[in-house]
Design an enzyme around this catalytic site. Structure first.
Site, PDB file in Angstrom:
ATOM      1  N   HIS A 179       3.766   5.975  -7.387  1.00  0.00           N
ATOM      2  CA  HIS A 179       3.213   7.544  -7.291  1.00  0.00           C
ATOM      3  C   HIS A 179       3.320   8.706  -7.250  1.00  0.00           C
ATOM      4  O   HIS A 179       3.871   9.316  -8.376  1.00  0.00           O
ATOM      5  CB  HIS A 179       1.682   7.419  -7.118  1.00  0.00           C
ATOM      6  CG  HIS A 179       0.665   8.029  -7.626  1.00  0.00           C
ATOM      7  ND1 HIS A 179      -0.403   8.670  -7.011  1.00  0.00           N
ATOM      8  CD2 HIS A 179       0.689   9.398  -8.416  1.00  0.00           C
ATOM      9  CE1 HIS A 179      -1.562   9.259  -7.737  1.00  0.00           C
ATOM     10  NE2 HIS A 179      -0.850   9.784  -8.363  1.00  0.00           N
TER      11      HIS A 179
ATOM     12  N   HIS B 275       0.821  -0.970  -0.363  1.00  0.00           N
ATOM     13  CA  HIS B 275       0.018   0.031  -0.040  1.00  0.00           C
ATOM     14  C   HIS B 275       0.999   1.099  -0.018  1.00  0.00           C
ATOM     15  O   HIS B 275       0.421   1.871  -0.902  1.00  0.00           O
ATOM     16  CB  HIS B 275      -1.119  -0.080   1.238  1.00  0.00           C
ATOM     17  CG  HIS B 275      -1.839   1.270   1.239  1.00  0.00           C
ATOM     18  ND1 HIS B 275      -3.212   0.968   0.993  1.00  0.00           N
ATOM     19  CD2 HIS B 275      -1.740   2.712   1.612  1.00  0.00           C
ATOM     20  CE1 HIS B 275      -3.784   2.545   1.101  1.00  0.00           C
ATOM     21  NE2 HIS B 275      -2.792   2.779   1.520  1.00  0.00           N
ATOM     22  N   GLU B 276       1.792   1.173   0.494  1.00  0.00           N
ATOM     23  CA  GLU B 276       2.731   2.636   0.816  1.00  0.00           C
ATOM     24  C   GLU B 276       3.803   2.661   0.254  1.00  0.00           C
ATOM     25  O   GLU B 276       3.763   3.585  -0.396  1.00  0.00           O
ATOM     26  CB  GLU B 276       3.513   2.690   2.592  1.00  0.00           C
ATOM     27  CG  GLU B 276       2.460   2.674   3.926  1.00  0.00           C
ATOM     28  CD  GLU B 276       1.476   3.414   3.911  1.00  0.00           C
ATOM     29  OE1 GLU B 276       1.440   4.184   3.040  1.00  0.00           O
ATOM     30  OE2 GLU B 276       0.807   3.464   4.310  1.00  0.00           O
TER      31      GLU B 276
ATOM     32  N   HIS C 152       1.800   4.672  -3.404  1.00  0.00           N
ATOM     33  CA  HIS C 152       1.770   6.066  -2.663  1.00  0.00           C
ATOM     34  C   HIS C 152       3.358   6.650  -3.529  1.00  0.00           C
ATOM     35  O   HIS C 152       3.538   7.669  -3.882  1.00  0.00           O
ATOM     36  CB  HIS C 152       1.243   6.371  -0.821  1.00  0.00           C
ATOM     37  CG  HIS C 152       0.253   6.506  -0.585  1.00  0.00           C
ATOM     38  ND1 HIS C 152      -1.397   7.031  -0.730  1.00  0.00           N
ATOM     39  CD2 HIS C 152      -0.199   5.174   0.602  1.00  0.00           C
ATOM     40  CE1 HIS C 152      -1.465   6.316  -0.149  1.00  0.00           C
ATOM     41  NE2 HIS C 152      -1.861   5.976   0.515  1.00  0.00           N
TER      42      HIS C 152
END
Length: 599
Positions: free
Chosen positions: A394, A387-388, A391
């Protein structure tokens, strides 16, 4: 479990490398002083005014360049502080950086009103000049807000009023995080368990129902003791939203909140409508939960209990490999960025004394992305890592492909890349596991993630809009009213399989997101967009994965978030993405039920 290491005893290779931001604390001090000394430049620009496109370019570049340095100053101090919150030196540095941010915002608050003093046609003509192409979209957005920008004096007054308007939220945060404490929860053997905000959900996941009930009742009875005070802080927060919306001439507080990211209000309403149309799926899930737990009566303290008892251990090294392999559908370049992050110390891996809890991705323009973890050898932490990194990659792509003023991305799309990564990792693991019990565990995790992110956050969104609407119509937000609204929503969402009590109606009092002004709906829309995009990439071609990277990950804030998602393949102005997300939940529920039957 052994005693936690002190920060200085951590292996260097297990910590993040912040020297790529500033080589030393002394270098940070130099940058801090540079920003502080240059704040007065704003006065020079304010006095000079904007008489030409050259003047406009000069002031925009000055504000942007100083903002970049300030962001690096803040990020360094914030990361240093979080790696050991007990370190007074870094407490001070972060506090100073935050104060500097406030001074910067106040000094440059003249800029938007100054732009509004230029007539719209002239400003548009400036924006068309080639030398201002890097700011063209920013100027377009400012022009669209023209009707809501106040005079220089009024803007400065509102900026200065920020501390007062933020007071209800700050008061709540101090009370909820620092002053509020709970009695211990007690298990079926009479043993005590520390109950805090951080341990509450873990206690609700316990297989000991006595402990779950004790934690639930102890927590909400305590909130009930302060419900009138907390109703007043929440009412004050809503008042601040209503006040600023009225002051700026918006038709409602929701109109203002969504206009910041240029999100049509129908996106919000469609989310609520589609989720409400599909609540039968959540009701089916709660019925299944009741059956699998073997309960005559399912209560709200049984909602978090895992349905599959599986000790699914994953080491950090194993998780790294799984995350890299799981992102194979995005291509070798994406995987190479992950390897760069793992090899070049983007991640602060393990817990140490004083380290901030939880996990996040941070960084700013001109720095690497940085990930804070408090690693434990389990599947939850592996998905958090994926998940991190969603980020972080991105941010990596955005900063590499956009200018500083457009390298960030709005909250509306922030959770898409992270949730997308979780979907790809889950698909990879499910296809590569030959253990049905572990597959059931993964499916249970996905179902719970969907329940918590789409159904629950949409319920929060309904509550948030309802209380703002009540306040705007002149109805006071008393504790009784808040309990009534929240309790009714909870019953609607979870259905007849659950036996309700009055305590759950007080849950609003412990949700800090209600002080964030129409924030929570974006978790649900982001999850839905990610579900749609991951399905496209998993079932598509290289062209589809390239489109996701080029039209979404690399775009930063160079277009409106709705348009960026549309160009990537998801139109959030329609019902389709939310309906596809509901189909995703139904398919996972079908798979889960089928595996249960096959056991």
């Amino acid at each position: 479990m052994g005693e936690l290491l002190k920060r200085e005893d951590q292996r260097v290779e297990d910590t993040w490398d912040l020297t790529s931001i500033f080589e030393s604390d002394e270098k940070w001090e130099e940058a801090y002083k540079e920003v502080e000394d240059r704040l007065s430049e704003a006065d020079t620009f304010r006095e000079k005014g904007i008489q030409s496109s050259d003047d406009l370019l000069e002031v925009l570049e000055a504000e942007r360049d100083l903002g970049v340095t300030l962001s690096q100053v803040y990020v360094y101090s914030h990361l240093k502080h979080d790696q050991d919150t007990s370190n007074s030196k870094y407490q001070s540095m972060e506090s100073r950086a935050m104060s500097l941010y406030t001074k910067f915002a106040s000094a440059w608050s003249f800029l938007t009103p100054a732009l509004m003093q230029i007539d719209e046609e002239t400003l548009n003509s400036y924006a068309e000049e080639d030398k201002l192409k890097e700011f063209k979209f920013d100027l377009e957005k400012i022009n669209k807000q023209r009707a809501h920008v106040l005079s220089d004096k009024e803007e400065k007054l509102l900026a200065q009023a920020g501390l007062v308007l933020n007071n209800p939220g700050l008061t709540y945060a101090i009370f909820n995080n620092a002053d509020l404490s709970f009695d211990n929860a007690v298990d079926s053997d009479g043993n005590s368990h520390v109950l805090t905000q951080g341990t509450y959900i873990d206690l609700l996941k316990s297989s000991d129902r006595t402990l779950r009930k004790s934690a639930y009742e102890t927590l909400y009875k305590k909130y009930g003791e302060y419900e009138n005070t907390l109703a007043q802080t929440l009412s004050g927060e809503v008042d601040s939203h209503v006040f600023t919306a009225e002051a700026r001439g918006y038709k409602s507080s929701r109109d203002q909140a969504l206009s910041n990211n240029h999100i049509p209000e129908e996106v919000y309403d469609q989310l609520v409508d589609v989720v409400n149309d599909n609540l039968h799926l959540l009701h089916r899930y709660t019925e299944l939960r009741k059956e699998m737990l073997g309960l005559d009566e399912l209560t709200m303290y049984d909602i978090y209990t895992p349905l599959v008892d599986e000790d699914f251990k994953v080491t950090y090294e194993e998780a790294k490999n799984h995350v890299i392999e799981g992102m194979a559908p995005l291509g070798e370049e994406y995987q190479d960025i992950l390897r760069e992050g793992f090899n070049n110390r983007w991640v602060d891996i393990y817990e140490n004394k004083g380290k901030r809890s939880g996990a996040y991705s941070s960084g700013t323009y001109g720095t690497n992305p940085y990930i804070l973890m408090n690693w434990q050898d389990n599947v939850d932490n592996m998905f958090t890592l994926a998940h991190e990194f969603g980020h972080s990659v991105h941010s990596y792509y955005s900063r590499k492909n956009q200018t500083a003023n457009q390298s960030g991305y709005s909250i509306f799309v922030a959770e898409v890349a992270s949730t997308f990564n979780e979907a790809l990792l889950a698909d990879y693991l499910y296809k590569n596991l030959d253990d049905d019990k572990k597959k059931l565990y993964l499916l249970n995790e996905q179902l719970e993630g969907f329940r918590g992110t789409v159904f629950r956050q949409t319920m929060f969104a309904e509550f948030e809009h309802k209380i703002h609407t009540l306040k705007e119509s002149g109805e006071p937000l008393t504790a009784d009213k808040l309990n009534e609204v929240y309790g009714d929503l909870n019953k609607k969402y979870y259905g007849d399989a659950v036996s309700y009590d009055d305590l759950i109606s007080k849950e609003w009092a412990r949700i800090p997101h209600f002080y964030m002004n129409y924030y929570v709906y974006q978790y649900a829309t982001g999850y839905s967009a990610a579900a749609t995009l991951s399905e496209i990439v998993l079932n598509g071609t290289k062209e589809d994965s390239d489109r996701y990277i080029n039209e979404f990950l690399k775009k930063g804030s160079s277009n409106y978030p709705i348009e960026i998602l549309k160009n990537a393949g998801v139109d959030m102005t329609t019902r389709e993405p939310i309906e596809k997300a509901m189909k995703f939940f139904e398919e996972k529920l079908d798979q889960f039920e089928q595996l249960i039957k096959n056991k």
